[in-house]
Design a protein around this motif. Structure first.
Motif, PDB file in Angstrom:
ATOM      1  N   ALA A  31      24.509  15.216  88.737  1.00  0.00           N
ATOM      2  CA  ALA A  31      24.590  14.999  90.189  1.00  0.00           C
ATOM      3  C   ALA A  31      25.730  15.820  90.788  1.00  0.00           C
ATOM      4  O   ALA A  31      25.584  16.405  91.875  1.00  0.00           O
ATOM      5  CB  ALA A  31      24.787  13.509  90.470  1.00  0.00           C
ATOM      6  N   GLN A  32      26.853  15.885  90.113  1.00  0.00           N
ATOM      7  CA  GLN A  32      28.022  16.602  90.637  1.00  0.00           C
ATOM      8  C   GLN A  32      27.744  18.090  90.814  1.00  0.00           C
ATOM      9  O   GLN A  32      28.164  18.697  91.799  1.00  0.00           O
ATOM     10  CB  GLN A  32      29.226  16.369  89.720  1.00  0.00           C
ATOM     11  N   VAL A  33      27.021  18.684  89.878  1.00  0.00           N
ATOM     12  CA  VAL A  33      26.665  20.102  89.997  1.00  0.00           C
ATOM     13  C   VAL A  33      25.715  20.316  91.177  1.00  0.00           C
ATOM     14  O   VAL A  33      25.890  21.249  91.972  1.00  0.00           O
ATOM     15  CB  VAL A  33      26.048  20.615  88.677  1.00  0.00           C
ATOM     16  N   THR A  61      24.822  20.787  77.431  1.00  0.00           N
ATOM     17  CA  THR A  61      25.980  21.562  77.847  1.00  0.00           C
ATOM     18  C   THR A  61      25.556  22.950  78.305  1.00  0.00           C
ATOM     19  O   THR A  61      25.997  23.447  79.348  1.00  0.00           O
ATOM     20  CB  THR A  61      26.981  21.688  76.674  1.00  0.00           C
ATOM     21  N   ALA A  62      24.672  23.585  77.536  1.00  0.00           N
ATOM     22  CA  ALA A  62      24.213  24.934  77.876  1.00  0.00           C
ATOM     23  C   ALA A  62      23.522  24.956  79.227  1.00  0.00           C
ATOM     24  O   ALA A  62      23.757  25.855  80.055  1.00  0.00           O
ATOM     25  CB  ALA A  62      23.272  25.453  76.791  1.00  0.00           C
ATOM     26  N   PHE A  63      22.680  23.951  79.490  1.00  0.00           N
ATOM     27  CA  PHE A  63      21.953  23.955  80.755  1.00  0.00           C
ATOM     28  C   PHE A  63      22.871  23.697  81.948  1.00  0.00           C
ATOM     29  O   PHE A  63      22.778  24.369  82.980  1.00  0.00           O
ATOM     30  CB  PHE A  63      20.814  22.927  80.737  1.00  0.00           C
ATOM     31  N   VAL A  64      23.764  22.736  81.830  1.00  0.00           N
ATOM     32  CA  VAL A  64      24.689  22.457  82.936  1.00  0.00           C
ATOM     33  C   VAL A  64      25.566  23.678  83.214  1.00  0.00           C
ATOM     34  O   VAL A  64      25.766  24.073  84.375  1.00  0.00           O
ATOM     35  CB  VAL A  64      25.559  21.218  82.633  1.00  0.00           C
ATOM     36  N   PHE A  71      33.043  15.664  94.426  1.00  0.00           N
ATOM     37  CA  PHE A  71      32.025  15.902  93.395  1.00  0.00           C
ATOM     38  C   PHE A  71      32.157  17.309  92.820  1.00  0.00           C
ATOM     39  O   PHE A  71      31.962  17.522  91.626  1.00  0.00           O
ATOM     40  CB  PHE A  71      30.634  15.666  93.974  1.00  0.00           C
ATOM     41  N   LYS A  72      32.505  18.258  93.675  1.00  0.00           N
ATOM     42  CA  LYS A  72      32.735  19.624  93.201  1.00  0.00           C
ATOM     43  C   LYS A  72      33.921  19.651  92.235  1.00  0.00           C
ATOM     44  O   LYS A  72      33.881  20.297  91.185  1.00  0.00           O
ATOM     45  CB  LYS A  72      32.972  20.545  94.398  1.00  0.00           C
TER      46      LYS A  72
END
Length: 490
Positions: A284-286, A344-347, A302-303
Protein backbone atom coordinates in the motif's frame (compact mmCIF):
# COMPACT_ATOMS: atom_id res chain seq x y z
CA UNK A 1 4.59 -17.14 9.07
CA UNK A 2 4.57 -13.35 8.78
CA UNK A 3 6.09 -11.21 11.50
CA UNK A 4 5.84 -7.44 11.76
CA UNK A 5 9.15 -5.66 11.87
CA UNK A 6 8.39 -2.21 13.24
CA UNK A 7 10.32 1.03 13.10
CA UNK A 8 13.86 0.77 11.86
CA UNK A 9 16.75 0.84 14.29
CA UNK A 10 19.88 2.62 13.07
CA UNK A 11 22.82 0.45 12.17
CA UNK A 12 26.22 1.43 13.52
CA UNK A 13 28.26 0.60 10.43
CA UNK A 14 28.10 2.82 7.36
CA UNK A 15 28.89 1.24 4.05
CA UNK A 16 30.91 3.53 1.80
CA UNK A 17 30.19 2.07 -1.62
CA UNK A 18 26.86 2.21 -3.40
CA UNK A 19 27.90 -0.62 -5.69
CA UNK A 20 26.74 -4.14 -4.90
CA UNK A 21 29.50 -6.65 -4.35
CA UNK A 22 29.16 -9.36 -6.97
CA UNK A 23 30.81 -12.55 -5.67
CA UNK A 24 32.20 -15.07 -8.11
CA UNK A 25 30.50 -18.46 -7.95
CA UNK A 26 32.43 -21.29 -9.63
CA UNK A 27 30.08 -23.03 -12.03
CA UNK A 28 27.34 -20.42 -11.55
CA UNK A 29 25.07 -19.42 -14.40
CA UNK A 30 25.85 -15.87 -15.50
CA UNK A 31 22.85 -13.56 -15.38
CA UNK A 32 23.37 -12.63 -19.04
CA UNK A 33 22.49 -16.23 -19.97
CA UNK A 34 19.11 -16.20 -18.24
CA UNK A 35 16.00 -16.33 -20.40
CA UNK A 36 13.54 -14.19 -18.45
CA UNK A 37 10.79 -14.56 -21.05
CA UNK A 38 10.92 -18.34 -20.68
CA UNK A 39 10.87 -18.00 -16.88
CA UNK A 40 7.83 -15.72 -17.13
CA UNK A 41 5.95 -18.16 -19.35
CA UNK A 42 6.73 -21.07 -17.06
CA UNK A 43 5.74 -19.12 -13.93
CA UNK A 44 2.24 -18.85 -15.33
CA UNK A 45 2.14 -22.52 -16.34
CA UNK A 46 2.73 -23.41 -12.69
CA UNK A 47 -0.34 -21.42 -11.66
CA UNK A 48 -2.37 -23.48 -14.14
CA UNK A 49 -1.10 -26.63 -12.43
CA UNK A 50 -2.58 -25.29 -9.17
CA UNK A 51 -6.10 -24.93 -10.57
CA UNK A 52 -8.96 -26.71 -8.87
CA UNK A 53 -12.27 -27.53 -10.54
CA UNK A 54 -13.26 -28.16 -14.15
CA UNK A 55 -10.24 -27.40 -16.32
CA UNK A 56 -10.57 -25.54 -19.64
CA UNK A 57 -9.60 -27.13 -22.99
CA UNK A 58 -6.49 -24.92 -23.34
CA UNK A 59 -5.08 -26.04 -19.98
CA UNK A 60 -1.34 -26.59 -20.44
CA UNK A 61 -0.14 -29.09 -17.77
CA UNK A 62 -1.47 -32.21 -19.49
CA UNK A 63 -1.06 -34.38 -16.39
CA UNK A 64 -3.63 -32.36 -14.43
CA UNK A 65 -7.33 -33.20 -14.65
CA UNK A 66 -10.64 -32.05 -13.22
CA UNK A 67 -10.80 -32.17 -9.42
CA UNK A 68 -12.96 -31.25 -6.43
CA UNK A 69 -16.10 -30.89 -8.55
CA UNK A 70 -18.36 -31.16 -5.49
CA UNK A 71 -16.64 -28.41 -3.49
CA UNK A 72 -19.19 -26.45 -1.47
CA UNK A 73 -21.80 -29.20 -1.55
CA UNK A 74 -21.58 -29.67 2.22
CA UNK A 75 -22.65 -26.04 2.66
CA UNK A 76 -25.15 -26.11 -0.21
CA UNK A 77 -23.10 -23.63 -2.24
CA UNK A 78 -21.05 -23.89 -5.42
CA UNK A 79 -17.37 -23.51 -4.52
CA UNK A 80 -15.88 -25.33 -7.49
CA UNK A 81 -12.75 -23.68 -8.85
CA UNK A 82 -10.02 -21.52 -7.39
CA UNK A 83 -6.50 -22.60 -6.53
CA UNK A 84 -4.72 -25.10 -4.32
CA UNK A 85 -2.15 -22.97 -2.54
CA UNK A 86 0.84 -25.32 -2.47
CA UNK A 87 1.66 -29.02 -2.67
CA UNK A 88 -1.52 -30.18 -0.94
CA UNK A 89 -5.20 -30.11 -1.89
CA UNK A 90 -6.76 -27.46 0.38
CA UNK A 91 -8.10 -24.13 -0.87
CA UNK A 92 -7.23 -21.29 1.53
CA UNK A 93 -8.91 -17.95 0.93
CA UNK A 94 -6.26 -15.61 2.34
CA UNK A 95 -3.23 -16.70 0.27
CA UNK A 96 -5.44 -17.26 -2.79
CA UNK A 97 -6.68 -13.67 -2.65
CA UNK A 98 -3.13 -12.37 -2.16
CA UNK A 99 -2.07 -14.37 -5.22
CA UNK A 100 -4.75 -12.63 -7.28
CA UNK A 101 -3.98 -9.17 -5.90
CA UNK A 102 -0.27 -9.43 -6.63
CA UNK A 103 -0.90 -10.87 -10.11
CA UNK A 104 -3.18 -7.91 -10.79
CA UNK A 105 -0.59 -5.46 -9.48
CA UNK A 106 1.96 -6.99 -11.84
CA UNK A 107 -0.45 -6.76 -14.78
CA UNK A 108 -1.20 -3.10 -14.02
CA UNK A 109 2.47 -2.18 -13.53
CA UNK A 110 3.86 -3.97 -16.60
CA UNK A 111 1.09 -4.20 -19.23
CA UNK A 112 3.35 -3.26 -22.17
CA UNK A 113 6.01 -5.74 -21.07
CA UNK A 114 3.49 -8.56 -20.62
CA UNK A 115 1.96 -7.84 -24.03
CA UNK A 116 5.42 -7.87 -25.61
CA UNK A 117 6.11 -11.27 -24.04
CA UNK A 118 2.76 -12.58 -25.30
CA UNK A 119 1.64 -13.37 -21.76
CA UNK A 120 -1.02 -10.77 -20.91
CA UNK A 121 -3.91 -13.06 -21.83
CA UNK A 122 -2.43 -15.85 -19.70
CA UNK A 123 -2.08 -13.42 -16.78
CA UNK A 124 -5.71 -12.33 -17.19
CA UNK A 125 -6.80 -15.98 -17.32
CA UNK A 126 -4.85 -16.68 -14.11
CA UNK A 127 -6.49 -13.71 -12.39
CA UNK A 128 -9.97 -14.64 -13.63
CA UNK A 129 -9.59 -18.21 -12.38
CA UNK A 130 -9.33 -16.69 -8.92
CA UNK A 131 -11.92 -13.92 -9.25
CA UNK A 132 -14.55 -16.29 -10.67
CA UNK A 133 -14.09 -18.38 -7.55
CA UNK A 134 -14.31 -15.37 -5.23
CA UNK A 135 -17.57 -14.30 -6.85
CA UNK A 136 -18.97 -17.69 -5.86
CA UNK A 137 -17.42 -17.57 -2.38
CA UNK A 138 -18.98 -14.15 -1.70
CA UNK A 139 -22.41 -14.74 -3.22
CA UNK A 140 -24.19 -14.26 0.14
CA UNK A 141 -24.23 -10.83 1.77
CA UNK A 142 -21.94 -10.51 4.83
CA UNK A 143 -20.61 -14.00 4.28
CA UNK A 144 -17.42 -15.21 2.66
CA UNK A 145 -16.36 -18.83 2.27
CA UNK A 146 -12.68 -18.91 3.13
CA UNK A 147 -11.53 -22.53 3.07
CA UNK A 148 -12.44 -25.79 1.37
CA UNK A 149 -10.91 -29.06 2.54
CA UNK A 150 -9.90 -30.46 5.89
CA UNK A 151 -6.16 -29.67 6.27
CA UNK A 152 -5.59 -32.30 8.96
CA UNK A 153 -7.22 -35.10 6.96
CA UNK A 154 -5.63 -33.82 3.77
CA UNK A 155 -2.17 -34.12 5.30
CA UNK A 156 -2.92 -37.72 6.29
CA UNK A 157 -3.06 -38.82 2.67
CA UNK A 158 -0.56 -38.26 -0.14
CA UNK A 159 -2.96 -38.25 -3.08
CA UNK A 160 -3.35 -36.19 -6.22
CA UNK A 161 -6.42 -33.91 -6.22
CA UNK A 162 -8.05 -35.86 -9.04
CA UNK A 163 -8.23 -38.97 -6.81
CA UNK A 164 -8.70 -37.54 -3.33
CA UNK A 165 -11.44 -38.86 -1.09
CA UNK A 166 -10.59 -36.68 1.92
CA UNK A 167 -13.38 -34.48 3.36
CA UNK A 168 -14.09 -31.18 1.58
CA UNK A 169 -15.27 -29.33 4.65
CA UNK A 170 -16.16 -25.67 4.25
CA UNK A 171 -15.27 -22.75 6.51
CA UNK A 172 -16.82 -19.30 6.35
CA UNK A 173 -16.65 -15.86 7.92
CA UNK A 174 -19.76 -13.80 8.58
CA UNK A 175 -21.11 -11.10 10.89
CA UNK A 176 -20.95 -13.50 13.86
CA UNK A 177 -17.54 -14.95 13.00
CA UNK A 178 -15.63 -12.09 11.38
CA UNK A 179 -12.35 -12.34 9.51
CA UNK A 180 -11.27 -8.84 8.58
CA UNK A 181 -7.95 -9.92 7.03
CA UNK A 182 -9.55 -12.31 4.55
CA UNK A 183 -12.50 -10.06 3.69
CA UNK A 184 -10.21 -7.07 3.11
CA UNK A 185 -7.64 -9.05 1.11
CA UNK A 186 -10.41 -10.47 -1.07
CA UNK A 187 -11.69 -6.91 -1.52
CA UNK A 188 -8.20 -5.85 -2.63
CA UNK A 189 -8.10 -8.76 -5.08
CA UNK A 190 -11.45 -7.77 -6.59
CA UNK A 191 -10.62 -4.04 -6.75
CA UNK A 192 -7.20 -4.50 -8.36
CA UNK A 193 -8.46 -7.11 -10.84
CA UNK A 194 -11.39 -4.87 -11.80
CA UNK A 195 -8.87 -2.37 -13.18
CA UNK A 196 -7.13 -5.13 -15.16
CA UNK A 197 -10.40 -6.07 -16.91
CA UNK A 198 -11.72 -2.54 -17.39
CA UNK A 199 -10.48 -2.18 -20.97
CA UNK A 200 -11.45 -5.66 -22.17
CA UNK A 201 -14.60 -6.61 -20.24
CA UNK A 202 -16.39 -3.65 -18.64
CA UNK A 203 -19.31 -5.69 -17.36
CA UNK A 204 -17.05 -8.13 -15.55
CA UNK A 205 -14.88 -5.30 -14.23
CA UNK A 206 -17.95 -3.57 -12.78
CA UNK A 207 -19.07 -6.81 -11.13
CA UNK A 208 -15.66 -7.22 -9.51
CA UNK A 209 -15.55 -3.62 -8.31
CA UNK A 210 -19.02 -3.80 -6.77
CA UNK A 211 -18.00 -6.96 -4.95
CA UNK A 212 -14.81 -5.27 -3.75
CA UNK A 213 -16.87 -2.45 -2.23
CA UNK A 214 -19.23 -4.78 -0.37
CA UNK A 215 -16.38 -6.92 0.93
CA UNK A 216 -14.54 -3.82 2.15
CA UNK A 217 -17.67 -2.63 3.94
CA UNK A 218 -18.08 -6.09 5.47
CA UNK A 219 -14.42 -6.11 6.60
CA UNK A 220 -14.78 -2.70 8.25
CA UNK A 221 -18.19 -3.31 9.81
CA UNK A 222 -17.35 -6.66 11.41
CA UNK A 223 -13.81 -6.40 12.69
CA UNK A 224 -12.02 -9.41 14.07
CA UNK A 225 -9.18 -11.79 13.27
CA UNK A 226 -10.27 -15.16 11.92
CA UNK A 227 -8.08 -18.04 13.05
CA UNK A 228 -9.92 -20.81 11.24
CA UNK A 229 -7.11 -21.20 8.72
CA UNK A 230 -4.57 -21.68 11.53
CA UNK A 231 -2.12 -23.30 11.96
CA UNK A 232 -1.55 -23.12 8.20
CA UNK A 233 -2.30 -19.44 7.58
CA UNK A 234 -2.41 -17.56 10.86
CA UNK A 235 -2.51 -13.78 10.67
CA UNK A 236 0.30 -12.65 12.94
CA UNK A 237 0.25 -9.07 11.71
CA UNK A 238 -3.41 -8.26 12.44
CA UNK A 239 -5.84 -6.75 9.97
CA UNK A 240 -4.83 -3.08 9.77
CA UNK A 241 -2.51 -3.76 6.85
CA UNK A 242 -5.27 -5.50 4.86
CA UNK A 243 -7.71 -2.64 5.51
CA UNK A 244 -5.14 -0.11 4.29
CA UNK A 245 -4.32 -2.33 1.29
CA UNK A 246 -7.99 -2.72 0.33
CA UNK A 247 -8.79 0.99 0.78
CA UNK A 248 -5.76 1.90 -1.35
CA UNK A 249 -6.81 -0.36 -4.20
CA UNK A 250 -10.41 0.86 -3.98
CA UNK A 251 -9.25 4.47 -4.18
CA UNK A 252 -7.09 3.69 -7.22
CA UNK A 253 -10.03 1.87 -8.83
CA UNK A 254 -12.71 4.47 -8.06
CA UNK A 255 -10.95 7.75 -7.09
CA UNK A 256 -13.75 8.16 -4.55
CA UNK A 257 -12.82 10.32 -1.57
CA UNK A 258 -14.35 7.91 0.97
CA UNK A 259 -11.44 5.51 0.47
CA UNK A 260 -8.77 8.21 0.55
CA UNK A 261 -10.41 9.57 3.69
CA UNK A 262 -9.97 6.18 5.36
CA UNK A 263 -6.30 6.09 4.32
CA UNK A 264 -5.63 9.61 5.61
CA UNK A 265 -7.76 9.69 8.75
CA UNK A 266 -8.51 6.19 9.99
CA UNK A 267 -5.88 3.76 8.76
CA UNK A 268 -3.06 2.42 10.89
CA UNK A 269 0.26 1.98 9.12
CA UNK A 270 3.79 0.96 10.11
CA UNK A 271 7.33 0.82 8.80
CA UNK A 272 8.08 -2.80 7.97
CA UNK A 273 10.85 -4.77 6.29
CA UNK A 274 8.70 -7.45 4.64
CA UNK A 275 6.04 -7.87 1.96
CA UNK A 276 4.10 -11.13 2.16
CA UNK A 277 0.66 -12.77 2.26
CA UNK A 278 0.46 -11.74 5.93
CA UNK A 279 2.04 -8.28 5.78
CA UNK A 280 0.93 -5.85 3.08
CA UNK A 281 1.80 -2.44 4.52
CA UNK A 282 4.61 -1.73 2.08
CA UNK A 283 2.48 -2.71 -0.90
CA UNK A 284 0.00 0.00 0.00
CA UNK A 285 2.81 2.43 0.86
CA UNK A 286 4.42 2.06 -2.56
CA UNK A 287 1.08 2.58 -4.31
CA UNK A 288 0.33 5.61 -2.14
CA UNK A 289 3.82 7.03 -2.83
CA UNK A 290 2.89 7.35 -6.50
CA UNK A 291 -0.22 9.30 -5.51
CA UNK A 292 1.95 11.47 -3.26
CA UNK A 293 4.27 12.29 -6.15
CA UNK A 294 1.17 13.10 -8.23
CA UNK A 295 0.16 15.75 -5.71
CA UNK A 296 -1.65 14.12 -2.77
CA UNK A 297 0.52 15.81 -0.13
CA UNK A 298 -1.24 14.20 2.84
CA UNK A 299 0.38 10.91 1.88
CA UNK A 300 3.96 11.86 2.72
CA UNK A 301 4.05 9.53 5.75
CA UNK A 302 3.37 6.54 3.50
CA UNK A 303 6.14 7.60 1.13
CA UNK A 304 8.54 7.80 4.08
CA UNK A 305 7.48 4.33 5.20
CA UNK A 306 8.07 2.95 1.70
CA UNK A 307 11.55 4.47 1.86
CA UNK A 308 12.10 2.82 5.26
CA UNK A 309 11.33 -0.55 3.69
CA UNK A 310 13.97 0.04 1.03
CA UNK A 311 16.51 1.18 3.64
CA UNK A 312 15.91 -1.92 5.73
CA UNK A 313 16.43 -4.29 2.79
CA UNK A 314 19.24 -2.78 0.71
CA UNK A 315 22.53 -4.40 1.83
CA UNK A 316 24.42 -1.13 1.29
CA UNK A 317 22.03 0.93 3.39
CA UNK A 318 23.18 1.99 6.87
CA UNK A 319 19.76 0.85 8.14
CA UNK A 320 20.01 -2.61 6.57
CA UNK A 321 18.42 -5.24 8.84
CA UNK A 322 17.31 -8.15 6.62
CA UNK A 323 19.67 -11.11 6.48
CA UNK A 324 21.23 -11.80 3.10
CA UNK A 325 22.85 -15.19 2.47
CA UNK A 326 26.52 -15.41 1.46
CA UNK A 327 25.32 -15.84 -2.12
CA UNK A 328 23.16 -12.72 -1.98
CA UNK A 329 19.64 -14.07 -1.34
CA UNK A 330 17.23 -12.37 1.03
CA UNK A 331 16.45 -14.88 3.79
CA UNK A 332 13.69 -14.14 6.29
CA UNK A 333 12.64 -17.57 7.51
CA UNK A 334 12.70 -21.20 6.49
CA UNK A 335 9.57 -22.49 4.81
CA UNK A 336 8.85 -21.08 1.34
CA UNK A 337 11.55 -18.45 1.82
CA UNK A 338 11.51 -17.73 -1.90
CA UNK A 339 8.20 -15.91 -1.40
CA UNK A 340 10.21 -13.18 0.37
CA UNK A 341 12.75 -13.19 -2.45
CA UNK A 342 10.16 -12.62 -5.20
CA UNK A 343 8.16 -10.27 -2.95
CA UNK A 344 11.23 -8.13 -2.29
CA UNK A 345 12.16 -8.17 -5.98
CA UNK A 346 8.70 -7.09 -7.08
CA UNK A 347 8.32 -4.27 -4.55
CA UNK A 348 11.80 -2.98 -5.39
CA UNK A 349 11.01 -3.17 -9.11
CA UNK A 350 7.64 -1.39 -8.80
CA UNK A 351 9.05 1.34 -6.56
CA UNK A 352 12.06 1.82 -8.84
CA UNK A 353 9.66 2.63 -11.69
CA UNK A 354 7.88 5.23 -9.57
CA UNK A 355 11.15 6.82 -8.45
CA UNK A 356 12.38 6.95 -12.05
CA UNK A 357 9.14 8.48 -13.34
CA UNK A 358 9.18 11.27 -10.77
CA UNK A 359 12.99 11.65 -10.58
CA UNK A 360 13.08 10.77 -6.90
CA UNK A 361 15.61 9.02 -4.64
CA UNK A 362 15.40 7.11 -1.39
CA UNK A 363 17.40 8.62 1.46
CA UNK A 364 18.85 6.30 4.11
CA UNK A 365 20.69 8.47 6.63
CA UNK A 366 23.46 10.23 4.68
CA UNK A 367 23.14 7.95 1.64
CA UNK A 368 20.82 8.23 -1.34
CA UNK A 369 19.68 5.46 -3.64
CA UNK A 370 18.07 6.00 -7.02
CA UNK A 371 15.85 3.76 -9.13
CA UNK A 372 18.88 2.01 -10.65
CA UNK A 373 20.08 0.82 -7.24
CA UNK A 374 16.64 -0.59 -6.47
CA UNK A 375 16.33 -2.41 -9.78
CA UNK A 376 19.85 -3.83 -9.50
CA UNK A 377 18.90 -5.40 -6.19
CA UNK A 378 15.57 -6.69 -7.57
CA UNK A 379 17.36 -8.28 -10.51
CA UNK A 380 19.95 -9.83 -8.20
CA UNK A 381 17.19 -11.59 -6.26
CA UNK A 382 15.49 -12.99 -9.36
CA UNK A 383 18.82 -13.99 -10.93
CA UNK A 384 19.71 -15.91 -7.77
CA UNK A 385 16.51 -17.98 -8.04
CA UNK A 386 17.03 -18.65 -11.73
CA UNK A 387 20.62 -19.90 -11.43
CA UNK A 388 23.08 -17.11 -10.61
CA UNK A 389 23.94 -18.50 -7.18
CA UNK A 390 26.72 -20.45 -5.43
CA UNK A 391 25.18 -23.79 -6.44
CA UNK A 392 24.91 -22.73 -10.09
CA UNK A 393 21.43 -24.20 -10.29
CA UNK A 394 17.89 -23.01 -10.87
CA UNK A 395 15.20 -23.21 -8.20
CA UNK A 396 12.43 -23.09 -10.81
CA UNK A 397 11.24 -26.49 -12.01
CA UNK A 398 11.84 -27.05 -15.71
CA UNK A 399 13.93 -23.92 -16.13
CA UNK A 400 17.65 -23.31 -16.46
CA UNK A 401 20.60 -25.30 -15.22
CA UNK A 402 20.07 -28.40 -13.07
CA UNK A 403 16.52 -27.48 -11.99
CA UNK A 404 14.89 -29.33 -9.08
CA UNK A 405 13.08 -32.58 -9.90
CA UNK A 406 11.41 -33.52 -6.60
CA UNK A 407 8.90 -30.77 -5.89
CA UNK A 408 6.95 -31.48 -2.68
CA UNK A 409 3.66 -31.71 -4.56
CA UNK A 410 1.09 -34.47 -4.62
CA UNK A 411 -0.06 -34.14 -8.21
CA UNK A 412 3.44 -33.88 -9.67
CA UNK A 413 4.88 -36.75 -7.62
CA UNK A 414 2.20 -39.32 -8.49
CA UNK A 415 1.49 -40.98 -11.83
CA UNK A 416 -1.77 -40.15 -13.58
CA UNK A 417 -4.45 -42.60 -12.46
CA UNK A 418 -8.01 -43.39 -13.49
CA UNK A 419 -10.57 -41.14 -11.78
CA UNK A 420 -11.97 -44.09 -9.82
CA UNK A 421 -8.57 -45.34 -8.61
CA UNK A 422 -8.40 -46.01 -4.88
CA UNK A 423 -5.33 -44.79 -3.00
CA UNK A 424 -4.23 -46.45 0.23
CA UNK A 425 -3.51 -43.40 2.40
CA UNK A 426 -1.02 -44.99 4.87
CA UNK A 427 0.97 -46.50 1.98
CA UNK A 428 0.76 -43.38 -0.18
CA UNK A 429 3.63 -41.73 1.68
CA UNK A 430 5.83 -44.80 1.19
CA UNK A 431 4.92 -45.15 -2.48
CA UNK A 432 5.26 -41.54 -3.57
CA UNK A 433 6.42 -39.01 -0.96
CA UNK A 434 9.42 -40.97 0.34
CA UNK A 435 10.50 -42.34 -3.03
CA UNK A 436 13.85 -40.75 -3.93
CA UNK A 437 13.27 -40.39 -7.67
CA UNK A 438 12.31 -37.49 -9.95
CA UNK A 439 8.61 -36.64 -10.09
CA UNK A 440 6.80 -38.41 -12.96
CA UNK A 441 5.12 -35.09 -13.86
CA UNK A 442 7.14 -31.91 -14.28
CA UNK A 443 5.71 -29.07 -12.19
CA UNK A 444 6.85 -26.60 -14.83
CA UNK A 445 7.57 -23.10 -13.55
CA UNK A 446 7.17 -23.79 -9.85
CA UNK A 447 9.61 -21.76 -7.77
CA UNK A 448 10.35 -24.07 -4.87
CA UNK A 449 10.87 -23.04 -1.24
CA UNK A 450 14.55 -22.63 -1.93
CA UNK A 451 17.86 -22.87 -0.10
CA UNK A 452 18.57 -22.11 3.53
CA UNK A 453 20.36 -19.06 4.90
CA UNK A 454 23.73 -20.61 3.97
CA UNK A 455 22.73 -21.26 0.32
CA UNK A 456 22.39 -25.02 0.94
CA UNK A 457 19.62 -26.90 -0.88
CA UNK A 458 18.35 -30.48 -0.77
CA UNK A 459 16.27 -31.56 -3.75
CA UNK A 460 14.14 -34.05 -1.82
CA UNK A 461 10.35 -34.18 -1.63
CA UNK A 462 10.60 -34.94 2.08
CA UNK A 463 12.37 -31.62 2.76
CA UNK A 464 9.24 -29.54 2.25
CA UNK A 465 10.63 -26.14 3.37
CA UNK A 466 13.05 -26.36 0.45
CA UNK A 467 10.97 -28.17 -2.17
CA UNK A 468 7.35 -27.05 -1.69
CA UNK A 469 6.08 -24.33 -4.03
CA UNK A 470 3.30 -21.81 -3.29
CA UNK A 471 1.18 -19.78 -5.70
CA UNK A 472 2.10 -16.38 -4.27
CA UNK A 473 5.84 -16.91 -4.79
CA UNK A 474 5.09 -17.13 -8.50
CA UNK A 475 2.46 -14.39 -8.60
CA UNK A 476 4.98 -11.91 -7.19
CA UNK A 477 7.57 -13.04 -9.75
CA UNK A 478 5.40 -12.38 -12.80
CA UNK A 479 5.67 -8.57 -12.94
CA UNK A 480 9.41 -8.35 -12.34
CA UNK A 481 10.13 -11.16 -14.81
CA UNK A 482 8.11 -9.27 -17.43
CA UNK A 483 10.21 -6.17 -16.81
CA UNK A 484 13.48 -8.12 -16.96
CA UNK A 485 12.37 -9.81 -20.19
CA UNK A 486 11.58 -6.49 -21.86
CA UNK A 487 14.41 -4.26 -20.67
CA UNK A 488 18.16 -4.72 -20.59
CA UNK A 489 19.06 -4.19 -16.94
CA UNK A 490 22.61 -4.61 -15.74
Amino acid sequence: MGTIIHNLSAMAILVGSLLFFQPFFPGAVHAAELNYKDALTKSLIFLEAQRSGKLPPNHRPAWRGDSALDDGKLANVDLVGGYYDAGDNVKYGLPMAFTVTTLSWGALTYPTELEAAGEMENVKAAIKWGTDYFLKASSHRDRLYVEVGDPVKDHECWVRPENMKTPRTVLQIDSETPGTEIAAETSAAMASSSIVFRSSNQTYARLLLNKAKTLYKFAKSHKGTYDGECPFYCSYSGYNDELLWAATWLYIATRKSVYLKYVLEESISASVAEFSWDLKYVGAQVLLSKLYFEGEKGLETFKNQADNYICSNLPTSPYHQIYVSPGGMVHMRDGANTQYVTGTAFVFSAYSDILAAYKQNVKCSDQQFDSTHLMTFAKKQMDYLLGDNPLGRSFMVGFGNNPPTQAHHRGASMPVMPANAEVNCPMSFVNWLNKDTPNPNELTGAILGGPDRNDKFLDKRTVSPMTEPVTYTNSMAVGVLAKLAAHKIT
